[in-house]
Each structure stands twice: as C-alpha cells, then as structure tokens.
Design a protein around this motif. Structure first.
Motif, PDB file in Angstrom:
ATOM      1  N   LEU A  31       0.825  -1.214   0.000  1.00  0.00           N
ATOM      2  CA  LEU A  31       0.000   0.000   0.000  1.00  0.00           C
ATOM      3  C   LEU A  31       0.860   1.266   0.000  1.00  0.00           C
ATOM      4  O   LEU A  31       0.537   2.248  -0.682  1.00  0.00           O
ATOM      5  CB  LEU A  31      -0.940  -0.003   1.209  1.00  0.00           C
ATOM      6  N   THR A  35       0.926   3.999  -2.981  1.00  0.00           N
ATOM      7  CA  THR A  35       0.686   5.431  -2.747  1.00  0.00           C
ATOM      8  C   THR A  35       1.778   6.277  -3.388  1.00  0.00           C
ATOM      9  O   THR A  35       1.500   7.274  -4.074  1.00  0.00           O
ATOM     10  CB  THR A  35       0.629   5.711  -1.230  1.00  0.00           C
ATOM     11  N   LEU A  85      -6.372   2.900  -4.179  1.00  0.00           N
ATOM     12  CA  LEU A  85      -5.956   1.966  -3.124  1.00  0.00           C
ATOM     13  C   LEU A  85      -7.050   0.944  -2.829  1.00  0.00           C
ATOM     14  O   LEU A  85      -6.755  -0.225  -2.543  1.00  0.00           O
ATOM     15  CB  LEU A  85      -5.592   2.747  -1.855  1.00  0.00           C
ATOM     16  N   LEU A  89      -6.590  -3.201  -3.129  1.00  0.00           N
ATOM     17  CA  LEU A  89      -6.925  -4.184  -2.089  1.00  0.00           C
ATOM     18  C   LEU A  89      -7.831  -5.291  -2.626  1.00  0.00           C
ATOM     19  O   LEU A  89      -7.841  -6.403  -2.090  1.00  0.00           O
ATOM     20  CB  LEU A  89      -7.593  -3.478  -0.904  1.00  0.00           C
TER      21      LEU A  89
END
Length: 339
Positions: A31, A35, A85, A89
């Motif tokens: 993650l 980003t 994001l 996931l």
C-alpha cells in the motif's frame, strides 16, 4: 498432554503468528508503494484526456471534460488515490485508457516474456559471476586474475543500451548469426521444439546485454569474498588436515564466500527487472518494459500504476526468497533471528 505435544503446538502457533505478521507487513508495504507510485505518476506533466482526445482527432473543451468525467480524472487527487488503493486491495488494477482493455490482462500477456528474459539473465549472471569470481580469487595475482578483472571492469563501465546496440551491429547486421529484434519469428509455421529454439535465438542478445553489468559485479564481489575467506583460520586447518584443494574450495570457501553474493543478488534482482525496461525497448522485446514505455508516451496512468505495482510485488517476493536462501546457506542467521 505430553510435553512434546505442547512444544509442537507452541511451534505451530509461533509459525502462524509469524505468517500473519508477514502478511500484514506485506500488505502495508504494498500500500505504501502504491501510494508513492500514484503520487509520482500523477506529478508527471501531461493530461491523459488531451492524449486520448488528440488520438481521436478532436480536442475541444467539452470532449475533454467528458473524458475526464468518464475516467474519474475530474475528481480531486485524494479521492482518486483512495479509489485506487481500494481497487488495489481487491486486486483490481483498473482499465487502460488507450488500449481499452483491463490492465490485468495486459500485464498477464506481457509478464511471461519479462520473467523469461530477466530470470535467464539473472541465472546467467549469477552462475558465471560466482565461477569467474572464484577462479579470479583462487588465482589472485596471476594473468587470468588480471584478465578477469579488466573484463569485469569494462563490462561494469559499459552502458547497457550501448552494449546491446553494438551486439546487434556485430552479430545480427555484420555476421547475420542471430536475430536483431523481437521475441520470435513471425509468420512461419514451426513445431514446438523449433519454436523453442527460435525464441532461444532471439533471447541471446538481450540476455547477454542485460546480464553483462551484473556479471561484472558478481565477479568482483566473489573475488573479494574468496580472498577474504581463503585467509581464515578454518581454511588453514582444512589444509593442515590434508584435504584436497577441490574439496576445500567446494566445501569451505564457496559456501562462506557466497553469503555476500546472495545478499547483493537478492537486492539487485529487483533492479534487474527495472533494467529490463531499457533492454526490452532496444530489442523490441514484448514484455513489461515495452508496456511501460508505451504507456508513458500515452499517459496511460492505470497501466503505469499496474505495472509498477506488479514489479514491486515481484521485488518484495524476491527479497523474501533471498532471506530464505540466506538462512539455508548460513543457519546462524536463523539462530540469531530467533534469539
């Protein structure tokens, strides 16, 4: 319940806890990387809507607004980041603006070619570097050591793209021994074996170009490591016991001298995947590198982000594999980690 059963249950619990901790760390790292990738890609100049509109032959403001709304580019960056994001996931890499296909299908189509190229180059560089570095270390000060040192320094100082172009000029243009570009011969009916040979011939030049610089690094590093291990007391003891030179090299010198190589090779395996971008562009190799290059020119953000994410996951997996190999070679690492 016996003490053996209690110990067995305790070990199983510890393994489960370590596995859960590893999964949490893996997701957190992915993650964070996703980003940073999003921020860097969107900080680059250029508007994807203008690129798409330009390719359709129209670029009025109304069309640009429609395109931005269609692909979610009109939303604030934090909202776009949160949406991205969330898709990561759920393993949704998005949809390509330019190619009108899912990013996952594009990556799955190109990934085998990149893995074939980088894995072959990595294995070639590692095995050759260990062999030549050991040879140079054992024969330190002799002409063969000097020759290997000069060649490895030349390879290290040579730009990868320049080496690739020179190999094409020599072996494809002048000698006509090998194909210059591409993954395989197009438009020719072949058996499975003939196709494998054809792909192998197309791989030789890009693999050698990509492996050259890493071969030089491993050779130099292995030479220094062998020289260091050769002067250790346990090697002197092995010689005093009357062991043959071959047995000392294989059983004692190689095993201990390879530890720094494994560490560096694990870290550079990720760089090798990144370096494939240049080689795939030079040799028109249909892998992720070419996909990145085309997506960059077309401002195809979902493809760029998807490829960067997959490469990041590959690098993380390679580092974990390196840790496992390191512990196999040197069990003291496991003991220190446990303590």
């Amino acid at each position: 319940m016996s003490s053996a059963a209690i110990n067995k249950g305790g070990r199983a619990g510890a393994v489960a806890l370590a596995l859960a901790s590893w999964v949490v760390k893996f997701v957190a790292v992915v993650l964070v990387i996703a980003t940073f990738n999003f921020i860097l890609v969107h900080a680059a100049p250029g508007d994807p809507a203008q690129v798409i509109a330009g390719q359709s032959g129209a670029s009025d403001e109304k069309l640009l607004e429609q395109l931005r709304a269609e692909y979610g580019l009109d939303k604030p960056y934090p909202v776009q980041l949160a949406n991205y994001l969330g898709r990561v996931l759920t393993l949704d890499l998005g949809y390509s603006y330019r190619q009108q296909r899912t990013v996952a299908s594009l990556i799955l189509e190109r990934l085998p070619a990149t893995l074939l190229l980088t894995a072959t180059a990595f294995i070639l560089a590692l095995i050759s570097g260990i062999f030549l570095g050991t040879l140079a270390g054992i024969r330190a000060g002799k002409w063969s050591d000097t020759l290997l040192t000069i060649v490895s320094l030349l390879l290290y100082a040579t730009p990868v793209f320049w080496l690739g172009l020179m190999l094409v000029l020599l072996f494809a243009v002048e000698l006509d021994w090998l194909p210059a570009f591409g993954y395989a011969t197009i438009g020719v009916q072949m058996t499975t074996f003939e196709r494998m040979l054809d792909i192998g011939k197309h791989m030789i030049l890009p693999v050698v170009s990509l492996a050259a610089v890493y071969l030089a690094i491993y050779t130099r590093l292995m030479r220094s490591s062998v020289l260091d291990v050769t002067h250790q007391d346990f090697i002197k003891t092995a010689k005093a016991k009357g062991l043959k030179q071959g047995a000392i090299i294989i059983r004692h010198i190689l095993r201990n001298a390879m530890l720094p190589i494994v560490t560096v090779a694990g870290m550079q395996a990720g760089a090798l995947v990144g370096g494939a971008v240049v080689i795939e562009t030079v040799f028109a190799w249909p892998g992720l590198g070419r996909l990145i290059y085309d997506a960059l020119l077309q401002r195809d953000y979902p493809v760029l982000l998807g490829v960067f994410l997959v490469m990041s996951v590959i690098v993380i997996a390679l580092n974990l594999l390196t840790d496992a190999i390191y512990r196999m070679i040197d069990p003291r690492v496991s003991v220190r980690a446990a303590s």
